[in-house]
Design an enzyme around this catalytic site. Structure first.
Site, short mmCIF file in Angstrom:
data_model
loop_
_atom_site.label_atom_id
_atom_site.label_comp_id
_atom_site.label_asym_id
_atom_site.label_seq_id
_atom_site.Cartn_x
_atom_site.Cartn_y
_atom_site.Cartn_z
N TYR A 233 56.63 24.03 44.45
CA TYR A 233 55.53 23.24 44.33
C TYR A 233 54.30 23.74 43.29
O TYR A 233 53.70 23.14 42.59
CB TYR A 233 54.90 23.18 45.75
CG TYR A 233 54.48 24.09 46.36
CD1 TYR A 233 53.15 24.53 46.26
CD2 TYR A 233 54.95 24.97 47.07
CE1 TYR A 233 52.34 25.62 46.56
CE2 TYR A 233 54.61 26.34 47.65
CZ TYR A 233 53.41 26.64 47.60
OH TYR A 233 52.99 27.64 48.23
N VAL A 234 54.51 25.22 43.35
CA VAL A 234 53.63 26.19 42.43
C VAL A 234 53.74 25.63 40.97
O VAL A 234 52.87 25.45 40.10
CB VAL A 234 53.69 27.55 42.68
CG1 VAL A 234 52.92 28.31 41.69
CG2 VAL A 234 53.37 27.94 44.17
N GLU A 237 52.64 21.83 40.20
CA GLU A 237 50.94 21.90 40.37
C GLU A 237 50.55 22.39 38.96
O GLU A 237 49.68 21.97 38.56
CB GLU A 237 50.68 22.61 41.44
CG GLU A 237 50.92 21.99 42.71
CD GLU A 237 50.33 22.70 44.11
OE1 GLU A 237 50.01 21.94 45.15
OE2 GLU A 237 50.17 23.85 43.89
N HIS A 499 39.88 -1.76 54.18
CA HIS A 499 40.24 -2.28 52.99
C HIS A 499 39.05 -2.46 52.07
O HIS A 499 37.80 -2.26 52.40
CB HIS A 499 40.25 -3.68 53.25
CG HIS A 499 41.03 -4.59 52.14
ND1 HIS A 499 42.05 -4.29 51.51
CD2 HIS A 499 40.44 -5.77 51.40
CE1 HIS A 499 42.27 -5.16 50.66
NE2 HIS A 499 41.30 -6.01 50.51
#
Length: 524
Positions: A233-234, A237, A499
């Protein structure tokens, strides 16, 4: 004189008899126990915390509320590039905080482009200044460093900018930045040293000619054309916000991205990144890095066919995983047991030594997340000094990957759910959706997707919830509370949505994977 002599002889006999008793096994145990109990009463501190990250600081500050004597030791080993930082640990200095701010900088760039479709007359020659962004981000980081020091002082927690190592199970040697040493003892010791990025050991030039996320966020000049190696994930990202800042980015992945996360969602995340212009080198591994005379770096790698390729980059960033910082703590001088991966084995944060604890990323089985470390640290302090019994629950913890299209998740992935339950016992509701904001800007929403993994029978309790889309982190937090409370699909479906929002798409889920129906949403 006879009477005094008899009394003296009796005294000598009593001493000899006492010494004989003390040599017995039972007496030795009693004596050792007495010495142990006595030592507890004479420690310098009630609690010593080694590691000044989010978890360690939270534990220390919470413990201080019970009027206990607390000390925090924190020292940052420079990276191979010489990067250091202040108090606060990974999250504050080289993790969540600067990452999210740079992610926001890249989103602002996207917003500028979108604004043209909404009637804003934006000049075409707008440029981004890496230097100004880094200065602003680092100013904020330094303010957090200072804030932590002030909070420790206000709570009368002693702070030592020192490296702590065990001399024995109650004694810690603190080595200050200037080399001065100090020995201290504590009744309880908490280890919260976290993890640091890993470099490959078999790639010549990797350490000398690359960097990690520990260096990127304070880099004084633009990284330029960047190769990000890794599928974590590093990695994603960093690659995402670099591309959002209009820098050319390539990602090299050995196997899969976002290991441990739901792989269908991971594919949507990387698919969107490829659509934005990020090149992925799949099933490729680096072979060597070499610095050129002009400062660029030549990288050689092999692909899935075994063919060797080469390209030149301004910056190479490794994000191939992180290692727990336990090897330099002097744990060999204790009976603390480690997992084969170097993490500390324990239950409810307590290690194999009753008064030595571990919190955060270095604890085996712990979610590697800042809020987890903070909560675990606070609960531990309450148990140690407040007479409370609540322990950390590591199940159903929400998290978000801050890629260009965010991925928020809580609970089980589809793979884990199938492994834990029979596939026929699951019902999976899913839908693609288009954020209203994307319509006028004519942005692709092909990867905006929601999935709820439920038990098939009864009320259909939700086991896992996943969303890929804008602001996924803000959306998943509220639903995490519901998942924690055991929400069912029927309860989800009976909720009226707000909404028009992306979050309402979760309560509108009605198509199952089992049905084979098209999950594409065509309107409101």
């Amino acid at each position: 004189m006879a009477a005094p002599m008899r009394r003296f002889a009796s005294f000598i006999h009593h001493i000899n008899r006492s010494n004989s008793l003390l040599m017995s096994g039972r007496s030795r145990v009693i004596c050792q126990r007495c010495r142990y109990l006595s030592s507890l009463e004479h420690h310098d501190y009630d609690l010593a915390v080694i590691g000044g990250g989010s978890g360690g600081l939270a534990c220390a500050k919470e413990a201080a509320s019970y009027n206990k004597k607390i000390v925090v030791l924190d020292y940052v080993e420079p990276t191979p590039n010489g990067t250091q930082w202040g108090l606060g640990g990974t999250c504050v200095n080289v993790g969540c905080i600067p990452k999210k701010l740079m992610h926001q900088a890249s989103l602002l760039g996207e917003a500028i482009e979108d604004s043209r479709h909404y009637g804003w007359k934006v000049p075409t020659d707008i440029n981004h200044s890496w230097e100004e962004m880094v200065e602003a981000v680092q100013n904020h980081v330094r303010s957090l460093n200072w804030g932590h020091r002030v909070q420790l002082k206000d709570k009368r927690v002693e702070y030592l900018n020192a490296k702590g190592t065990f001399v024995d199970e109650h004694t810690v040697k603190a080595v200050m930045r200037n080399g001065d040493e100090r020995t201290l003892t504590a009744g309880n010791i908490v280890l919260a040293t976290g993890m640091r990025p890993r470099y490959p050991t078999n790639v010549p030039g990797a350490v000398e000619h690359s960097m990690t996320s520990d260096d990127l966020f304070s880099l004084t000049k633009s990284p330029g054309k960047t190769l990000v190696i890794g599928g974590s994930y590093v990695a994603l990202e960093c690659a995402g916000f670099l591309k959002g800042l209009d820098l050319p980015v390539t990602v090299m992945v050995r196997s899969i991205c976002l290991r441990g996360f739901d792989q269908q969602m991971a594919g949507l995340v990387t698919g969107y990144m490829e659509d934005t212009g990020i090149e992925f080198l799949w099933q490729s591994t680096p072979k060597s890095l070499e610095r050129n005379n002009d400062g660029t770096i030549s990288v050689r790698w092999s692909d899935c066919r075994g063919h060797e390729e080469m390209d030149t980059f301004d910056t190479v960033l490794f994000a191939i995983g992180r290692d727990p910082q336990t090897t330099k703590l002097g744990l060999e001088n204790t009976s603390v047991k480690l997992h084969s991966n170097g993490k500390i084995l324990g239950r409810n944060e307590q290690s194999s030594v009753p008064h030595i604890y571990a919190i955060g990323d270095i604890l085996e089985g712990c979610n590697e997340l800042t809020p987890v470390a903070i909560k675990a640290g606070k609960l531990l302090a309450h148990r140690l000094f407040g007479g409370r019994s609540e322990v950390m629950d590591y199940e159903k913890v929400a998290t978000t990957v801050f890629t260009p299209l965010e991925y928020g998740t809580v609970g089980l992935s589809e793979e884990d759910a199938i492994q834990r339950y029979q596939e026929d016992d699951l019902e999976i509701y899913h839908a693609f959706y288009k954020p209203l904001e994307y319509s006028v800007a004519d942005r692709s929403s092909d990867q905006c997707y929601i999935k709820a993994i439920c038990l098939r029978e009864g009320e259909q309790r939700i086991l896992g919830l996943h969303i890929v889309g804008p602001n996924a982190g803000e959306i998943i937090q509220g639903f995490a509370v519901a998942i924690k409370c055991g929400v069912s699909y029927r309860q989800l479906a009976s909720t009226v949505g707000v909404h028009p929002t992306c979050a309402e798409e979760l309560v509108k889920l009605h198509i199952t994977k089992r049905s084979g129906l098209d999950p594409t949403v065509t309107g409101c």
